[in-house]
Design an enzyme around this catalytic site. Structure first.
Site, PDB file in Angstrom:
ATOM      1  N   CYS A   2       0.858  -1.178   0.000  1.00 30.40           N
ATOM      2  CA  CYS A   2       0.000   0.000   0.000  1.00 30.40           C
ATOM      3  C   CYS A   2       0.895   1.227   0.000  1.00 30.40           C
ATOM      4  O   CYS A   2       2.093   1.133   0.232  1.00 30.40           O
ATOM      5  CB  CYS A   2      -0.875   0.012   1.240  1.00 30.40           C
ATOM      6  N   ARG A  27       1.563   1.672  -5.892  1.00 31.25           N
ATOM      7  CA  ARG A  27       1.737   0.676  -4.834  1.00 31.25           C
ATOM      8  C   ARG A  27       0.462  -0.108  -4.538  1.00 31.25           C
ATOM      9  O   ARG A  27       0.472  -1.076  -3.777  1.00 31.25           O
ATOM     10  CB  ARG A  27       2.211   1.359  -3.553  1.00 31.25           C
ATOM     11  N   TRP A  75      -3.561  -1.832  -1.512  1.00 31.98           N
ATOM     12  CA  TRP A  75      -3.548  -3.084  -2.255  1.00 31.98           C
ATOM     13  C   TRP A  75      -4.015  -4.131  -1.250  1.00 31.98           C
ATOM     14  O   TRP A  75      -3.344  -4.400  -0.262  1.00 31.98           O
ATOM     15  CB  TRP A  75      -2.139  -3.392  -2.747  1.00 31.98           C
ATOM     16  N   ASN A 101       0.757  -0.099   5.866  1.00 24.75           N
ATOM     17  CA  ASN A 101       1.224  -0.869   4.711  1.00 24.75           C
ATOM     18  C   ASN A 101       1.950  -2.086   5.264  1.00 24.75           C
ATOM     19  O   ASN A 101       2.954  -1.943   5.949  1.00 24.75           O
ATOM     20  CB  ASN A 101       2.195   0.001   3.880  1.00 24.75           C
ATOM     21  N   GLY A 102       1.417  -3.277   4.996  1.00 23.43           N
ATOM     22  CA  GLY A 102       2.060  -4.484   5.514  1.00 23.43           C
ATOM     23  C   GLY A 102       1.017  -5.493   5.944  1.00 23.43           C
ATOM     24  O   GLY A 102      -0.161  -5.377   5.594  1.00 23.43           O
ATOM     25  N   GLU A 488       9.597 -13.317 -20.441  1.00 18.73           N
ATOM     26  CA  GLU A 488       9.309 -11.921 -20.096  1.00 18.73           C
ATOM     27  C   GLU A 488       8.223 -11.343 -21.008  1.00 18.73           C
ATOM     28  O   GLU A 488       7.327 -10.625 -20.552  1.00 18.73           O
ATOM     29  CB  GLU A 488      10.615 -11.103 -20.177  1.00 18.73           C
ATOM     30  N   LYS A 492       4.672  -9.867 -19.697  1.00 18.71           N
ATOM     31  CA  LYS A 492       4.223  -8.500 -19.996  1.00 18.71           C
ATOM     32  C   LYS A 492       2.797  -8.523 -20.537  1.00 18.71           C
ATOM     33  O   LYS A 492       1.959  -7.718 -20.139  1.00 18.71           O
ATOM     34  CB  LYS A 492       5.120  -7.822 -21.042  1.00 18.71           C
ATOM     35  N   GLU A 495       0.155  -9.554 -17.745  1.00 24.50           N
ATOM     36  CA  GLU A 495      -0.140  -8.654 -16.631  1.00 24.50           C
ATOM     37  C   GLU A 495      -0.881  -7.396 -17.040  1.00 24.50           C
ATOM     38  O   GLU A 495      -1.627  -6.854 -16.233  1.00 24.50           O
ATOM     39  CB  GLU A 495       1.110  -8.327 -15.806  1.00 24.50           C
ATOM     40  N   HIS A 511       7.213 -30.886 -26.852  1.00 23.15           N
ATOM     41  CA  HIS A 511       6.941 -31.737 -25.689  1.00 23.15           C
ATOM     42  C   HIS A 511       5.629 -31.355 -25.010  1.00 23.15           C
ATOM     43  O   HIS A 511       5.434 -31.637 -23.837  1.00 23.15           O
ATOM     44  CB  HIS A 511       8.110 -31.657 -24.696  1.00 23.15           C
ATOM     45  N   LYS A 610       3.059  -2.257  -7.803  1.00 21.95           N
ATOM     46  CA  LYS A 610       4.437  -2.104  -8.265  1.00 21.95           C
ATOM     47  C   LYS A 610       5.433  -2.750  -7.318  1.00 21.95           C
ATOM     48  O   LYS A 610       6.418  -3.332  -7.733  1.00 21.95           O
ATOM     49  CB  LYS A 610       4.735  -0.608  -8.416  1.00 21.95           C
TER      50      LYS A 610
HETATM   51  O1  M6R Z   1      10.798  -4.665  -7.525  1.00 20.87           O
HETATM   52  P1  M6R Z   1      11.152  -6.047  -7.973  1.00 20.87           P
HETATM   53  O2  M6R Z   1      12.027  -6.070  -9.157  1.00 20.87           O
HETATM   54  O3  M6R Z   1      11.721  -6.893  -6.859  1.00 20.87           O
HETATM   55  O4  M6R Z   1       9.770  -6.694  -8.375  1.00 20.87           O
HETATM   56  C1  M6R Z   1       9.664  -8.034  -8.740  1.00 20.87           C
HETATM   57  C2  M6R Z   1       8.342  -8.316  -9.400  1.00 20.87           C
HETATM   58  O5  M6R Z   1       7.287  -8.051  -8.523  1.00 20.87           O
HETATM   59  C3  M6R Z   1       8.143  -7.485 -10.671  1.00 20.87           C
HETATM   60  O6  M6R Z   1       9.186  -7.661 -11.574  1.00 20.87           O
HETATM   61  C4  M6R Z   1       6.821  -7.868 -11.362  1.00 20.87           C
HETATM   62  O7  M6R Z   1       6.903  -9.163 -11.853  1.00 20.87           O
HETATM   63  C5  M6R Z   1       6.496  -6.864 -12.471  1.00 20.87           C
HETATM   64  N1  M6R Z   1       5.149  -6.415 -12.357  1.00 20.87           N
HETATM   65  C6  M6R Z   1       6.645  -7.423 -13.825  1.00 20.87           C
HETATM   66  O8  M6R Z   1       6.368  -6.492 -14.801  1.00 20.87           O
END
Ligand code: M6R
Length: 615
Positions: A2, A27, A75, A101-102, A488, A492, A495, A511, A610
């Protein structure tokens, strides 16, 4: 996960808090709320939804009062996103309000005790338990807010960054931190509280970052007193001057932060190697690597721990380190590593990769590795973040603030830093010749220009995105260095567009995943000239035979794949080991355009945040 923000000083608190919440929305954006004290009364307004929904809900008279306030963007962890579960939360008396936050892990046990003592609860949150625990302590022990917070936190298991206000002591805010970030902006006779510095950068660049297990009492027109939560000892505030600019965290004419950040990559990659790569003298200078050279060179292996996109960067690094420096590498999801009793010795070097530097699982993996005596090196973007501080040494990526939830420039700059380290170690170990080393430096220096070239394909990529925007599944294939890029690319797309996508090593296709292929399945194949090209071309033939739609990411001038594929996107030629820095870019743009075309919120995709500060 959060965002929390607060203000105490001579200015009007509301605009600072609401603008601060907008900057912290990355966040979490399940709900938002504020508590403002107008000198006599405490007003709380909160709502499910985004900060803009909160603005629309606020009565006009709340906007012009008060010099003390706190705000929250959520969040959801405990309790669904709704108005009642939104922060701030009141205590039963209505005197205390809290933002958090936590996660309070033992909240159920604490709640049961409080219910026995007559407390009632409106929400399903752990946070409402915490504010009532503080109130209970305050009444029972007959102490002031600061002391009550301290005693209560000593009963809590979990993670928190909190700000608490008590309308019976209306000249102070109490804050505390364990495991979740918390910064205090220090102005003239005023203090700003925030999960990161972005809400207060325009007012002050002087900041104090609270350490874990510290709390502070911030008093109106007075001072800040920091103490250790456990033993009550006073801590001297360490005020640092930040170098960040406000412009760096704004959109700069782009429709979305994600697009801005994709376009920033030439600059970000240059900033990452600037001052470290000296081609004229054929050297790489990274003091944190030089200072710990023996540890790297004597290491039995390197273990990379990370999550999400950073884990993908780790996978690319595995190829780079093994190929160039001939050091065995294992890449682990931090969340698995920390819970599987891994074998770690003093001869292991652990590299933790994290954009935010706050990812809870990565942080826990670091602590575990350190407890076993391993040397832990951090690759982070956010300066002063928890991971940057927790590791034994490290190198920043210098990507600049990444606000879009989908990580883009963090990925390419992480690879750049790791490439520099691998090259430096390769030179020290003698696993690369001097001429090859120079060649790598030259090629790396040319990457930003080549990324610019790839970005010129934006309109073409948008055209392809329009053709495939309504499909339900995508496959991404790559081999060698470009297998992690396939993962990756799929991440992308998932998400931000919520379209199901899988990344696979191209050879693994037969496979299992080949069964998915029919005329409705688009398959993105990374088929650059140097990466097992012929093998990948064979894989493309196999797809073609099953009528799959092929989007090839190819080297400029390619002929073979062009003949087979439905579409190609060209990238300039480079070394195979550097190709992920180029092949990733079209995949970022493809996801971006698909998501925009189908009307998704690119910068704030559903259910994500994030910075994942909960495990
Ligand atoms: O801040 P970080 O690099 O540790 O975050 C890791 C993941 O949460 C982050 O890369 C997440 O997978 C992204 N949303 C991907 O785009």
């Amino acid at each position: 996960m959060c965002g929390i923000v607060g203000y105490i000083g001579p200015r009007e608190a509301y605009p600072i808090i609401i603008e601060g919440l907008k900057r912290l929305e990355y966040r979490g954006y399940d709900s938002a709320g504020v508590a403002l004290f107008d000198g006599t009364d405490l007003k709380v307004c909160k709502t499910k939804g985004k900060v803009v929904d909160l603005e629309n809900k606020l009565p006009t008279n709340i906007t012009n009062t008060g010099h003390i306030g706190i705000g929250h963007t959520r969040w959801a962890t405990h309790g669904v996103p709704n108005d009642v579960n939104s922060h701030p939360h009141y205590s039963n008396s209505g005197n205390l309000v809290i933002i958090h936050n936590g996660i309070i892990e033992n909240y159920e046990a604490l709640k049961k005790e409080l219910i026995k003592r007559g407390f009632t609860f409106q929400s399903d949150t752990d946070t409402e338990v915490l504010v009532n625990l503080i109130e209970d302590v305050k009444n029972k022990e007959n102490v002031k807010l600061g002391k009550a917070v301290q005693i209560a936190l000593n009963q809590v298991i979990g993670a928190y960054a909190i700000a608490v206000f008590d309308k019976t002591q209306p000249k102070e805010i109490v804050i505390a931190r364990l495991g979740s970030p918390l910064a205090v902006g220090v102005g003239k006779d005023e203090f700003f509280i925030a999960s990161d510095a972005s809400p207060f950068l325009e007012y002050t660049k002087d900041a104090i970052y609270l350490e874990d297990e510290e709390m502070a009492i911030i008093r109106l027109n007075r001072d800040i007193k920091i103490r250790k939560i456990k033993d009550d000892s006073l801590v001297d505030p360490y005020v640092q001057t930040l170098k960040l600019n406000l412009e760096e965290i704004e959109k700069g004419g782009f429709d979305h932060f994600m697009l801005k950040e994709i376009y920033e990559q030439p600059r970000a990659i240059t900033d990452t190697y600037r001052g470290r790569l000296n081609r004229q003298e054929a050297i790489i200078k990274m003091s944190s690597v030089e200072d710990n050279m023996k540890k790297f060179l004597n290491a039995d292996r390197i273990i990379i721990v990370a999550c999400g996109t950073s884990w993908h960067a780790g996978l690319v690094a595995e190829y780079i380190f093994e190929d160039l420096a001939r050091i065995p590498v294992e890449v682990e999801y931090a969340s698995e590593f920390r819970y599987r009793n891994p074998i770690i010795t003093e001869k292991d070097v652990v590299i933790a990769i994290s954009q935010s530097g706050e990812t809870a699982d990565t942080l826990a993996a670091i602590k575990l590795a350190k407890s076993k005596g391993a040397f832990v090196f951090g690759v982070c973007n956010v300066v002063g973040s928890s991971i940057a501080r927790e590791t034994d040494a490290g190198a920043y990526t210098h990507a600049g603030p990444e606000i879009g939830v989908a990580s883009t420039k963090a990925f390419t700059t992480q690879i750049t830093v790791l490439y520099l380290i691998a090259l430096r170690l390769a030179r020290a170990k003698g696993t690369i010749s001097s001429s090859d080393f120079r060649h790598h430096l030259l090629e790396l220096e040319m990457i930003p220009k080549k990324v610019e070239k790839v970005l010129e394909s934006n309109e073409h990529i948008k055209y392809i995105a329009d053709i495939y925007k309504d499909v339900h599944n995508f496959l991404y294939l790559g081999r060698g260095y470009n297998f992690p890029v396939a993962l990756e690319g799929a991440l992308k797309l998932k998400e931000i567009s919520y379209i199901h996508a899988e990344g696979y090593p191209a050879a693994e296709m037969k496979h299992g995943p080949i069964a998915l292929i029919d005329e409705n399945m688009p398959i993105v194949v990374i088929a650059t000239k140097k990466g097992h090209y012929e093998k990948v071309v064979s894989n493309i033939q196999e797809i073609k035979a099953r009528k799959g739609k092929i989007i090839g990411i190819v080297t400029e001038g390619d002929v073979d794949v062009r003949e087979l594929a439905d579409h190609v996107i060209e990238v300039p030629e480079t070394l195979e080991s550097l190709s992920p820095l180029l092949t990733t870019i079209p995949l970022q743009l493809l996801s971006y355009h698909i998501a925009v075309l189908i009307g998704k919120n690119v910068d704030q995709p559903r259910n994500l945040a994030k910075s994942v500060t909960v495990e």
